[in-house]
Scaffold this active site. Structure first.
Site, PDB file in Angstrom:
ATOM      1  N   LYS A   1       0.848  -1.187   0.000  1.00  0.00           N
ATOM      2  CA  LYS A   1       0.000   0.000   0.000  1.00  0.00           C
ATOM      3  C   LYS A   1       0.889   1.246   0.000  1.00  0.00           C
ATOM      4  CE  LYS A   1      -3.703  -2.614   0.728  1.00  0.00           C
ATOM      5  NZ  LYS A   1      -4.815  -2.760  -0.212  1.00  0.00           N
TER       6      LYS A   1
ATOM      7  N   LYS B   1      -1.876   1.155  -2.893  1.00  0.00           N
ATOM      8  CA  LYS B   1      -1.912   0.214  -4.016  1.00  0.00           C
ATOM      9  C   LYS B   1      -1.544   0.875  -5.334  1.00  0.00           C
ATOM     10  CE  LYS B   1      -6.296  -0.914  -3.414  1.00  0.00           C
ATOM     11  NZ  LYS B   1      -7.594  -1.576  -3.705  1.00  0.00           N
TER      12      LYS B   1
ATOM     13  N   ASP C   1      -1.527  -5.364  -5.628  1.00  0.00           N
ATOM     14  CA  ASP C   1      -2.980  -5.329  -5.480  1.00  0.00           C
ATOM     15  C   ASP C   1      -3.629  -5.584  -6.832  1.00  0.00           C
ATOM     16  OD1 ASP C   1      -5.269  -5.195  -3.931  1.00  0.00           O
ATOM     17  OD2 ASP C   1      -4.605  -3.408  -2.879  1.00  0.00           O
ATOM     18  N   GLU C   2      -4.936  -5.809  -6.798  1.00  0.00           N
ATOM     19  CA  GLU C   2      -5.615  -6.300  -8.000  1.00  0.00           C
ATOM     20  C   GLU C   2      -5.534  -5.341  -9.175  1.00  0.00           C
ATOM     21  OE1 GLU C   2      -8.566  -3.850  -5.760  1.00  0.00           O
ATOM     22  OE2 GLU C   2      -7.125  -5.407  -5.197  1.00  0.00           O
TER      23      GLU C   2
ATOM     24  N   HIS D   1      -6.621 -13.384  -7.536  1.00  0.00           N
ATOM     25  CA  HIS D   1      -7.437 -12.371  -6.873  1.00  0.00           C
ATOM     26  C   HIS D   1      -8.847 -12.435  -7.451  1.00  0.00           C
ATOM     27  CE1 HIS D   1      -8.858  -8.592  -5.224  1.00  0.00           C
ATOM     28  NE2 HIS D   1      -7.758  -8.531  -4.484  1.00  0.00           N
TER      29      HIS D   1
ATOM     30  N   SER E   1      -7.710 -11.959   3.576  1.00  0.00           N
ATOM     31  CA  SER E   1      -7.133 -10.637   3.344  1.00  0.00           C
ATOM     32  C   SER E   1      -8.231  -9.590   3.387  1.00  0.00           C
ATOM     33  CB  SER E   1      -6.433 -10.613   1.976  1.00  0.00           C
ATOM     34  OG  SER E   1      -5.923  -9.330   1.681  1.00  0.00           O
TER      35      SER E   1
END
EC number: 4.1.1.39
Length: 478
Positions: free
Chosen positions: A175, A177, A203-204, A294, A379
């Protein structure tokens, strides 16, 4: 000449419209071991009988259409049609029914989750006769599941690759992100891995944006992995997100990750699509890469109780399409997830044989016939005070992933990672000694704080942070 209103050119054919239930509602049908079975939550429009609604679902998701057609006579509908074979009202819900539909195996292309979903949920959800429709569960017969290769490696192979046993794995989503440069991003990865985490993660929505192109990120993250490995003596990894705008670009990114020698890549399987995911999974299997999945966009599909597709179905589909990890919710964090429902689909991800258990939302007994399992990833909004509950809920074969719960530590990223590793080791040791994590969890964490100042600082920061909201999706009363 008068308009033609009825065709009589063929014996046995009569044009017109007839009720679906006359053909597709078959309560006397005995399901076959090779049938794909589906449980739909059906909410009919006022005035539509449940038998007609269930039959309409079976028809529109298999061979039927709104009117009788000539070409019905050129095939065997009894062989190929879906059948609504059982209907039961949902306790406590007015005008909701669970309709069970059996599909012959010949309706589906082998090894294609894409085709399976296109058939079963591709068109029927917009049907006007239904106010709402939700696919609650699927029974995948061994005859069909054996046409899929499944996860690239599975739980045991991953543990062997990482040489890590007897505890959950620890991760961290970097983070913020979005917005970091590749070098600063790699620095954060190194600090977290050096502090004691097993994995860090893209992250996604980290793909290849102007502030950080994918190739730069891959290189700096690989450098972080190797540096942390050299200093700790542990195998480390970073989930390099290979998701891209085209399958060709996705495969290029995965190939570059392989050239760097990293252990794992990542894919957003719902936004990326099942065809892309299966292709990437096969590549990872052939090239020794683990595959983290994810579930970005899942709540658009699965969160509402009366319409959409339940995540347990998406989890089964992922196990067939291929992935070594998949996000599963936390039960205790910031994201939706009721305990019994979550444990139900966690078993469907990990176990080889899962018995029907309506108290956990499992509508059918599922036999995966030795298909490798998928590690669930907890998560979203979790921190050190959650560690006892997470260890107790998910057990060893899981990844516990702390993003803000690592990078939000008041002393920095590495101390945040240390705090999480100490908390995990304390919980695992207490569990192995026979202590009750659910009852004694806070005492276990407080005791560990006495010899870990990093953990003590983390506990002080997040001592009052809770996410106490009622889940939207709950188990039906049975």
């Amino acid at each position: 000449m008068s308009p033609q209103t009825e065709t009589k050119a063929s014996v046995g054919f009569k044009a017109g419209v007839k009720d679906y239930k006359l053909t597709y509602y078959t309560p006397e049908y005995e399901t076959k071991d090779t049938d794909i079975l589906a449980a739909f939550r059906v909410t009919p429009q006022p005035g539509v009988p449940p038998e007609e609604a269930g039959a309409a679902v079976a028809a529109e998701s298999s061979t039927g259409t709104w009117t009788t057609v000539w070409t019905d006579g050129l095939t065997s509908l009894d062989r190929y049609k879906g059948r609504c074979y059982h209907i039961e009202p949902v306790p406590g819900e007015e005008d909701q029914y669970i309709c069970y539909v059996a599909y012959p195996l010949d309706l589906f292309e082998e090894g294609s989750v894409t085709n399976m979903f296109t058939s079963i949920v591709g068109n029927v959800f917009g049907f006007k006769a239904l106010r709402a429709l939700r696919l609650e569960d699927l029974r995948i017969p061994p005859t069909y599941s054996k046409t899929f290769q499944g996860p690239p490696h599975g739980i045991q192979v991953e543990r062997d690759k990482l040489n890590k046993y007897g505890r959950p794995l620890l991760g961290c989503t970097i983070k913020p992100k979005l917005g970091l440069s590749a070098k600063n991003y790699g620095r954060a990865c190194y600090e977290c891995l050096r502090g004691g985490l097993d994995f860090t993660k893209d992250d996604e929505n980290v793909n290849s944006q102007p502030f950080m192109r994918w190739r730069d990120r891959f290189v700096f993250c690989a450098e972080a992995i190797y540096k942390a490995q050299a200093e700790t003596g542990e195998i480390k990894g970073h989930y390099l997100n290979a998701t891209a705008g085209t399958c060709e670009e996705m495969m290029k990114r995965a190939a570059f990750a392989r050239e760097l020698g990293v252990p794992i890549v990542m894919h957003d399987y719902l936004t990326g699509g099942f065809t892309a995911n299966t292709s990437l999974s096969m590549y990872c299997r052939d090239n020794g890469l683990l595959l983290h999945i994810h579930r970005a966009m899942h709540a658009v599909i699965d969160r509402q109780k009366n319409h959409g597709i339940h995540f347990r179905v998406l989890a089964k589909a992922l196990r067939m399409s291929g992935g070594d990890h998949v996000h599963s919710g936390t039960v205790v964090g910031k994201l939706e997830g009721e305990r019994e429902i979550t444990l139900g689909f966690v078993d469907l991800l990990r176990d080889d044989f899962i018995e029907k258990d309506r108290s956990r939302g499992v509508f059918f007994t599922q036999d995966w016939v030795s298909m490798p399992g998928v590690i669930p990833v907890a998560s979203g909004g979790i921190h050190v005070w959650h560690m006892p509950a997470l260890t107790e809920i998910f057990g060893d074969d899981s990844v516990l992933q702390f993003g803000g719960g690592t990078l939000g530590h008041p002393w920095g990223n590495a101390p945040g990672a240390v705090a999480n590793r100490v908390a995990l080791e304390a919980c695992v040791q207490a569990r192995n000694e026979g202590r009750d994590l659910a009852r004694e969890g806070n005492e276990i964490i407080k005791a560990a704080c006495k010899w870990s100042p990093e953990l003590a600082a983390a506990c002080e920061v997040w001592k009052a942070i809770k996410f106490e909201f009622e889940p939207v999706d709950t188990v039906d009363k049975v």
